[in-house]
Design an enzyme around this catalytic site. Structure first.
Site, PDB file in Angstrom:
ATOM      1  N   ARG A  76     -13.950  -7.213   3.341  1.00  0.00           N
ATOM      2  CA  ARG A  76     -12.718  -6.997   2.919  1.00  0.00           C
ATOM      3  C   ARG A  76     -11.856  -8.431   3.145  1.00  0.00           C
ATOM      4  O   ARG A  76     -10.949  -8.704   2.551  1.00  0.00           O
ATOM      5  CB  ARG A  76     -12.078  -5.793   3.852  1.00  0.00           C
ATOM      6  CG  ARG A  76     -12.570  -4.349   3.510  1.00  0.00           C
ATOM      7  CD  ARG A  76     -12.356  -3.942   2.048  1.00  0.00           C
ATOM      8  NE  ARG A  76     -11.055  -4.042   1.573  1.00  0.00           N
ATOM      9  CZ  ARG A  76      -9.941  -3.223   1.928  1.00  0.00           C
ATOM     10  NH1 ARG A  76     -10.127  -2.263   2.711  1.00  0.00           N
ATOM     11  NH2 ARG A  76      -8.816  -3.469   1.390  1.00  0.00           N
ATOM     12  N   HIS A 106      -7.909   0.793  -5.995  1.00  0.00           N
ATOM     13  CA  HIS A 106      -8.191   0.233  -4.818  1.00  0.00           C
ATOM     14  C   HIS A 106      -8.818  -1.293  -5.041  1.00  0.00           C
ATOM     15  O   HIS A 106      -9.763  -1.544  -4.891  1.00  0.00           O
ATOM     16  CB  HIS A 106      -9.011   0.848  -3.904  1.00  0.00           C
ATOM     17  CG  HIS A 106      -8.807   0.536  -2.241  1.00  0.00           C
ATOM     18  ND1 HIS A 106      -8.103  -0.181  -1.862  1.00  0.00           N
ATOM     19  CD2 HIS A 106      -9.337   1.014  -1.220  1.00  0.00           C
ATOM     20  CE1 HIS A 106      -8.015  -0.452  -0.571  1.00  0.00           C
ATOM     21  NE2 HIS A 106      -8.923   0.314  -0.106  1.00  0.00           N
ATOM     22  N   GLN A 111     -10.414  -3.438  -2.546  1.00  0.00           N
ATOM     23  CA  GLN A 111     -11.670  -2.714  -2.050  1.00  0.00           C
ATOM     24  C   GLN A 111     -12.926  -3.279  -2.774  1.00  0.00           C
ATOM     25  O   GLN A 111     -13.929  -3.314  -2.410  1.00  0.00           O
ATOM     26  CB  GLN A 111     -11.679  -1.458  -1.857  1.00  0.00           C
ATOM     27  CG  GLN A 111     -12.751  -0.590  -1.213  1.00  0.00           C
ATOM     28  CD  GLN A 111     -12.816  -0.581   0.192  1.00  0.00           C
ATOM     29  OE1 GLN A 111     -12.116  -0.436   0.875  1.00  0.00           O
ATOM     30  NE2 GLN A 111     -14.210  -1.068   0.508  1.00  0.00           N
ATOM     31  N   CYS A 138     -16.115   3.110   1.715  1.00  0.00           N
ATOM     32  CA  CYS A 138     -14.905   2.198   1.892  1.00  0.00           C
ATOM     33  C   CYS A 138     -14.298   2.397   3.424  1.00  0.00           C
ATOM     34  O   CYS A 138     -13.773   1.287   3.969  1.00  0.00           O
ATOM     35  CB  CYS A 138     -13.865   2.375   0.951  1.00  0.00           C
ATOM     36  SG  CYS A 138     -13.221   3.838   0.824  1.00  0.00           S
ATOM     37  N   ASP A 178     -16.759   8.550  -0.521  1.00  0.00           N
ATOM     38  CA  ASP A 178     -15.532   8.213  -0.012  1.00  0.00           C
ATOM     39  C   ASP A 178     -15.038   9.702   0.643  1.00  0.00           C
ATOM     40  O   ASP A 178     -15.566  10.757   0.221  1.00  0.00           O
ATOM     41  CB  ASP A 178     -14.420   7.781  -1.028  1.00  0.00           C
ATOM     42  CG  ASP A 178     -13.112   7.603  -0.520  1.00  0.00           C
ATOM     43  OD1 ASP A 178     -12.775   7.162   0.797  1.00  0.00           O
ATOM     44  OD2 ASP A 178     -12.185   7.614  -1.504  1.00  0.00           O
ATOM     45  N   ARG A 182       0.922  -1.172  -0.055  1.00  0.00           N
ATOM     46  CA  ARG A 182       0.063  -0.148   0.166  1.00  0.00           C
ATOM     47  C   ARG A 182       1.029   1.295  -0.118  1.00  0.00           C
ATOM     48  O   ARG A 182       1.831   1.395   0.591  1.00  0.00           O
ATOM     49  CB  ARG A 182      -1.058  -0.015   1.167  1.00  0.00           C
ATOM     50  CG  ARG A 182      -1.425   1.291   1.392  1.00  0.00           C
ATOM     51  CD  ARG A 182      -2.616   1.583   2.340  1.00  0.00           C
ATOM     52  NE  ARG A 182      -3.683   0.942   2.089  1.00  0.00           N
ATOM     53  CZ  ARG A 182      -4.963   1.019   2.844  1.00  0.00           C
ATOM     54  NH1 ARG A 182      -4.973   2.076   3.894  1.00  0.00           N
ATOM     55  NH2 ARG A 182      -6.087   0.537   2.298  1.00  0.00           N
TER      56      ARG A 182
HETATM   57  N1  NVA Z   1      -9.619   7.483  -1.322  1.00  0.00           N
HETATM   58  C1  NVA Z   1      -9.285   7.172   0.230  1.00  0.00           C
HETATM   59  C2  NVA Z   1      -9.423   5.719   0.486  1.00  0.00           C
HETATM   60  C3  NVA Z   1      -9.275   5.215   1.677  1.00  0.00           C
HETATM   61  C4  NVA Z   1      -9.383   3.620   1.916  1.00  0.00           C
HETATM   62  C5  NVA Z   1      -7.805   7.430   0.497  1.00  0.00           C
HETATM   63  O1  NVA Z   1      -6.879   6.987  -0.614  1.00  0.00           O
HETATM   64  O2  NVA Z   1      -7.414   7.935   1.528  1.00  0.00           O
HETATM   65  N1   CP Z   2     -11.073   0.832   3.288  1.00  0.00           N
HETATM   66  C1   CP Z   2      -9.768   0.749   3.611  1.00  0.00           C
HETATM   67  O1   CP Z   2      -8.834   0.487   2.615  1.00  0.00           O
HETATM   68  O2   CP Z   2      -9.411   0.727   4.965  1.00  0.00           O
HETATM   69  P1   CP Z   2      -8.010   0.910   5.435  1.00  0.00           P
HETATM   70  O3   CP Z   2      -7.482   2.358   4.913  1.00  0.00           O
HETATM   71  O4   CP Z   2      -8.396   1.058   6.867  1.00  0.00           O
HETATM   72  O5   CP Z   2      -7.341  -0.040   5.091  1.00  0.00           O
END
Ligand code: NVA
Ligand code: CP
Length: 333
Positions: free
Chosen positions: A318, A133, A136, A272, A230, A106
């Protein structure tokens, strides 16, 4: 479906049949677990979890999924490893390949996860980049299938919010691959970029998906099974962008009146997570106070807590779907 040894980097790398196969496997694994009859298909496997950005769900999903299937995980971040600042993705990939059976990554850059996959001789999974993602998406589509029926060609959903990054891109292309009725509802400045739109249209021609990008919530939400949103400012973006983002997205906040635009009482709300829906987080509290968004930022507390909110089912899914990715790529099942 044979995904043994495959990477999981972006949805566009997969056929409709492969994604459906992963969702079917996730449903099977979820049912096995609920029945207390889970088989361990990953005994002795070792999975490296590289996190350059923070996470709750993605990390715990990989850790629990692996443990329940008999595999071990090792968590690495830039503070406690050489990743990023002292060692390149290419070198990291080759070191990890000697000791592990798979790598999850990540971070911001899709190029980094692509490089890891190029240099590793084990499967690499994208646990979120700025662009996509994909894990997700498996959870979101499993959840929508549980709520709205098995046939994705009969499922419609709208995504409201910042549609230029991971969640907007992924919801657009995954629905296009699977044949859904997909509505991106956002100001034009925040629509997915032209290449992502083009890829979605290509896949939609193959699947029969219907794609609508609109600035008009009435048009976008009419009749949908699910409304997604989101956070309006994603991980890695500077705090200074809040003012400009709120100016663009305030009309797209998911409140009770917005949900009513579907014209259906059974439209589910999806996110999410994490979400800014109350004043129980430092950022949510500060932003709500500074910009007068009482009751929630991208979604109101009322909608988040309503019986039609399925956000915690999504969160649970998830784990089942990440387990399916691990089992399919490492055990070939
Ligand atoms: N768009 C958000 C998703 C988090 C799971 C981010 O990238 O922070
Ligand atoms: N939705 C999601 O990816 O959650 P986290 O950022 O907690 O992993």
């Amino acid at each position: 479906m044979n995904l043994l040894g495959r990477d999981f980097l972006r949805e566009l790398d997969f056929t409709k049949e492969e994604l459906l196969g992963l969702l079917d496997l996730a449903a099977l694994l979820k049912a096995e677990r609920r029945a207390g009859a889970e088989l361990q298909r990953l005994s002795g496997k070792r999975i490296a979890l590289l996190f350059e950005k923070t996470s709750t769900r993605t990390r715990i999903s990989f850790e629990v999924a692996a443990a329940e299937q008999g595999a071990a995980t090792t968590y690495l971040d830039p503070q406690s490893s050489q990743l990023g600042h002292k060692e390149s993705a290419a070198d990291t990939a080759r070191v990890l390949s000697r000791l592990f059976d798979a790598i999850e990554y990540r971070g911001s850059s899709q190029a980094i996860v692509d490089t890891l996959a190029e240099y590793a001789d084990i499967p690499v999974y994208n646990g979120l980049t700025d662009a996509w993602h994909p894990t997700q998406m498996l959870a979101d589509f499993l959840t929508m299938r549980e709520c709205a029926g098995q046939d994705f060609t009969k499922i419609s959903y709208a995504y409201l919010g910042d549609a230029r990054n991971n969640m907007g891109n992924s919801l657009l292309v995954t629905g296009a691959i699977l044949g859904c009725d997909v509505r991106i509802v956002a100001p034009k400045a925040l629509w997915p970029d032209a290449a992502v739109q083009a890829a979605a249209h290509t896949r939609a021609q193959e699947s029969g998906a219907r794609i609508l990008l609109t600035e008009n919530p009435d048009e976008g939400l009419a009749g949908v099974d699910a409304v997604h949103t989101d956070v309006w400012v994603s991980m890695g973006e500077p705090a200074e962008v809040w003012a400009e983002r709120i100016a663009l997205l305030r009309p797209y906040r998911v409140d009770a009146a917005m949900m009513k635009r579907s014209g259906r009482p059974d439209t589910v709300f999806m996110h999410c997570l994490p979400a800014f829906h109350d004043d129980q987080t430092a950022v949510g509290k500060k932003v709500a106070a500074e910009f007068g968004l009482t009751g929630g930022v991208e979604v109101t507390h009322e909608v988040f807590e309503a019986p039609t909110s399925v956000v915690f089912d999504q969160a649970e899914n998830r784990m089942h779907t990440i387990k399916a990715v691990l089992v399919a790529t490492l055990a070939g099942a």
